[in-house]
Design a protein around this motif. Structure first.
Motif, PDB file in Angstrom:
ATOM      1  N   MET A   1    -133.889  97.274 -15.112  1.00  0.00           N
ATOM      2  CA  MET A   1    -133.767  97.388 -13.675  1.00  0.00           C
ATOM      3  C   MET A   1    -133.944  96.016 -13.034  1.00  0.00           C
ATOM      4  O   MET A   1    -134.670  95.170 -13.534  1.00  0.00           O
ATOM      5  CB  MET A   1    -134.812  98.329 -13.107  1.00  0.00           C
ATOM      6  CG  MET A   1    -134.567  99.784 -13.385  1.00  0.00           C
ATOM      7  SD  MET A   1    -135.792 100.838 -12.612  1.00  0.00           S
ATOM      8  CE  MET A   1    -135.050 101.089 -11.043  1.00  0.00           C
ATOM      9  N   ASP A   2    -133.340  95.889 -11.923  1.00  0.00           N
ATOM     10  CA  ASP A   2    -133.438  94.666 -11.142  1.00  0.00           C
ATOM     11  C   ASP A   2    -134.822  94.589 -10.485  1.00  0.00           C
ATOM     12  O   ASP A   2    -135.310  95.585  -9.939  1.00  0.00           O
ATOM     13  CB  ASP A   2    -132.341  94.681 -10.071  1.00  0.00           C
ATOM     14  CG  ASP A   2    -132.274  93.398  -9.291  1.00  0.00           C
ATOM     15  OD1 ASP A   2    -132.703  92.358  -9.824  1.00  0.00           O
ATOM     16  OD2 ASP A   2    -131.794  93.434  -8.138  1.00  0.00           O
ATOM     17  N   ALA A   7    -138.982  96.443  -6.351  1.00  0.00           N
ATOM     18  CA  ALA A   7    -139.811  96.110  -5.191  1.00  0.00           C
ATOM     19  C   ALA A   7    -139.395  96.924  -3.971  1.00  0.00           C
ATOM     20  O   ALA A   7    -140.244  97.388  -3.203  1.00  0.00           O
ATOM     21  CB  ALA A   7    -139.719  94.621  -4.886  1.00  0.00           C
ATOM     22  N   ALA A   8    -138.089  97.112  -3.794  1.00  0.00           N
ATOM     23  CA  ALA A   8    -137.605  97.891  -2.657  1.00  0.00           C
ATOM     24  C   ALA A   8    -138.040  99.346  -2.767  1.00  0.00           C
ATOM     25  O   ALA A   8    -138.432  99.966  -1.769  1.00  0.00           O
ATOM     26  CB  ALA A   8    -136.089  97.790  -2.562  1.00  0.00           C
ATOM     27  N   ILE A   9    -137.990  99.900  -3.958  1.00  0.00           N
ATOM     28  CA  ILE A   9    -138.426 101.282  -4.163  1.00  0.00           C
ATOM     29  C   ILE A   9    -139.916 101.408  -3.890  1.00  0.00           C
ATOM     30  O   ILE A   9    -140.367 102.347  -3.224  1.00  0.00           O
ATOM     31  CB  ILE A   9    -138.068 101.754  -5.588  1.00  0.00           C
ATOM     32  CG1 ILE A   9    -136.557 101.929  -5.717  1.00  0.00           C
ATOM     33  CG2 ILE A   9    -138.783 103.057  -5.932  1.00  0.00           C
ATOM     34  CD1 ILE A   9    -136.084 102.202  -7.127  1.00  0.00           C
ATOM     35  N   ALA A  10    -140.698 100.450  -4.367  1.00  0.00           N
ATOM     36  CA  ALA A  10    -142.145 100.491  -4.141  1.00  0.00           C
ATOM     37  C   ALA A  10    -142.480 100.341  -2.660  1.00  0.00           C
ATOM     38  O   ALA A  10    -143.376 101.010  -2.144  1.00  0.00           O
ATOM     39  CB  ALA A  10    -142.827  99.398  -4.953  1.00  0.00           C
ATOM     40  N   THR A  12    -140.721 101.240  -0.114  1.00  0.00           N
ATOM     41  CA  THR A  12    -140.338 102.411   0.680  1.00  0.00           C
ATOM     42  C   THR A  12    -141.095 103.669   0.257  1.00  0.00           C
ATOM     43  O   THR A  12    -141.310 104.563   1.077  1.00  0.00           O
ATOM     44  CB  THR A  12    -138.826 102.684   0.574  1.00  0.00           C
ATOM     45  OG1 THR A  12    -138.478 102.856  -0.801  1.00  0.00           O
ATOM     46  CG2 THR A  12    -138.039 101.547   1.179  1.00  0.00           C
ATOM     47  N   THR A  13    -141.526 103.739  -0.986  1.00  0.00           N
ATOM     48  CA  THR A  13    -142.213 104.930  -1.473  1.00  0.00           C
ATOM     49  C   THR A  13    -143.649 105.006  -0.966  1.00  0.00           C
ATOM     50  O   THR A  13    -144.114 106.077  -0.565  1.00  0.00           O
ATOM     51  CB  THR A  13    -142.204 104.956  -3.012  1.00  0.00           C
ATOM     52  OG1 THR A  13    -140.854 104.866  -3.456  1.00  0.00           O
ATOM     53  CG2 THR A  13    -142.824 106.220  -3.542  1.00  0.00           C
ATOM     54  N   VAL A  14    -144.350 103.892  -0.968  1.00  0.00           N
ATOM     55  CA  VAL A  14    -145.761 103.895  -0.571  1.00  0.00           C
ATOM     56  C   VAL A  14    -145.939 104.325   0.887  1.00  0.00           C
ATOM     57  O   VAL A  14    -146.741 105.219   1.170  1.00  0.00           O
ATOM     58  CB  VAL A  14    -146.407 102.520  -0.865  1.00  0.00           C
ATOM     59  CG1 VAL A  14    -147.796 102.444  -0.274  1.00  0.00           C
ATOM     60  CG2 VAL A  14    -146.441 102.263  -2.351  1.00  0.00           C
ATOM     61  N   PRO A  15    -145.208 103.750   1.862  1.00  0.00           N
ATOM     62  CA  PRO A  15    -145.379 104.238   3.240  1.00  0.00           C
ATOM     63  C   PRO A  15    -144.957 105.697   3.423  1.00  0.00           C
ATOM     64  O   PRO A  15    -145.564 106.423   4.216  1.00  0.00           O
ATOM     65  CB  PRO A  15    -144.495 103.310   4.077  1.00  0.00           C
ATOM     66  CG  PRO A  15    -144.329 102.102   3.263  1.00  0.00           C
ATOM     67  CD  PRO A  15    -144.379 102.555   1.838  1.00  0.00           C
ATOM     68  N   ALA A  16    -143.946 106.124   2.678  1.00  0.00           N
ATOM     69  CA  ALA A  16    -143.518 107.518   2.784  1.00  0.00           C
ATOM     70  C   ALA A  16    -144.611 108.456   2.269  1.00  0.00           C
ATOM     71  O   ALA A  16    -144.873 109.499   2.869  1.00  0.00           O
ATOM     72  CB  ALA A  16    -142.231 107.733   2.006  1.00  0.00           C
ATOM     73  N   LEU A  17    -145.270 108.085   1.179  1.00  0.00           N
ATOM     74  CA  LEU A  17    -146.351 108.920   0.649  1.00  0.00           C
ATOM     75  C   LEU A  17    -147.556 108.945   1.584  1.00  0.00           C
ATOM     76  O   LEU A  17    -148.187 109.988   1.760  1.00  0.00           O
ATOM     77  CB  LEU A  17    -146.766 108.421  -0.734  1.00  0.00           C
ATOM     78  CG  LEU A  17    -145.783 108.695  -1.864  1.00  0.00           C
ATOM     79  CD1 LEU A  17    -146.274 108.062  -3.154  1.00  0.00           C
ATOM     80  CD2 LEU A  17    -145.564 110.178  -2.042  1.00  0.00           C
TER      81      LEU A  17
END
Length: 82
Positions: A1-2, A7-10, A12-17
């Motif tokens: 993975m790039d 980093a982009a997934i991390a 966006t996932t943390v604030p959503a959780l």
């Protein structure tokens, strides 16, 4: 993975959780203890230190901010669909 994608997934996932966790907390436990009276429902006067009823709360608990926002939007939606 790039590494940029990871980093982009991390990022966006943390604030959503966190947001979903707070929304769940507001749904399960809509009330929190009042900070002014520490959950007792009474404060003391400045001069004589007599106990008085807390102005911010009724019973030592207050409605959470997120729940107030949810109730406001729920009321707006129910009034709009009448």
């Amino acid at each position: 993975m790039d590494p940029h994608l990871t980093a982009a997934i991390a990022l966006t996932t943390v604030p959503a959780l966190v947001t979903l966790g707070y929304a769940g907390l507001c749904w399960v436990i809509p009330f929190k203890t009042c900070q002014r009276c520490a959950g007792t429902g009474q404060t003391t006067t400045r001069i004589l230190r007599r106990p008085r009823a807390c102005r911010r709360c009724d019973r030592g608990t207050r409605l959470r901010f997120g729940r107030r926002v949810f109730n406001h939007f729920h009321r707006l939606r129910s009034e709009a669909t009448r």
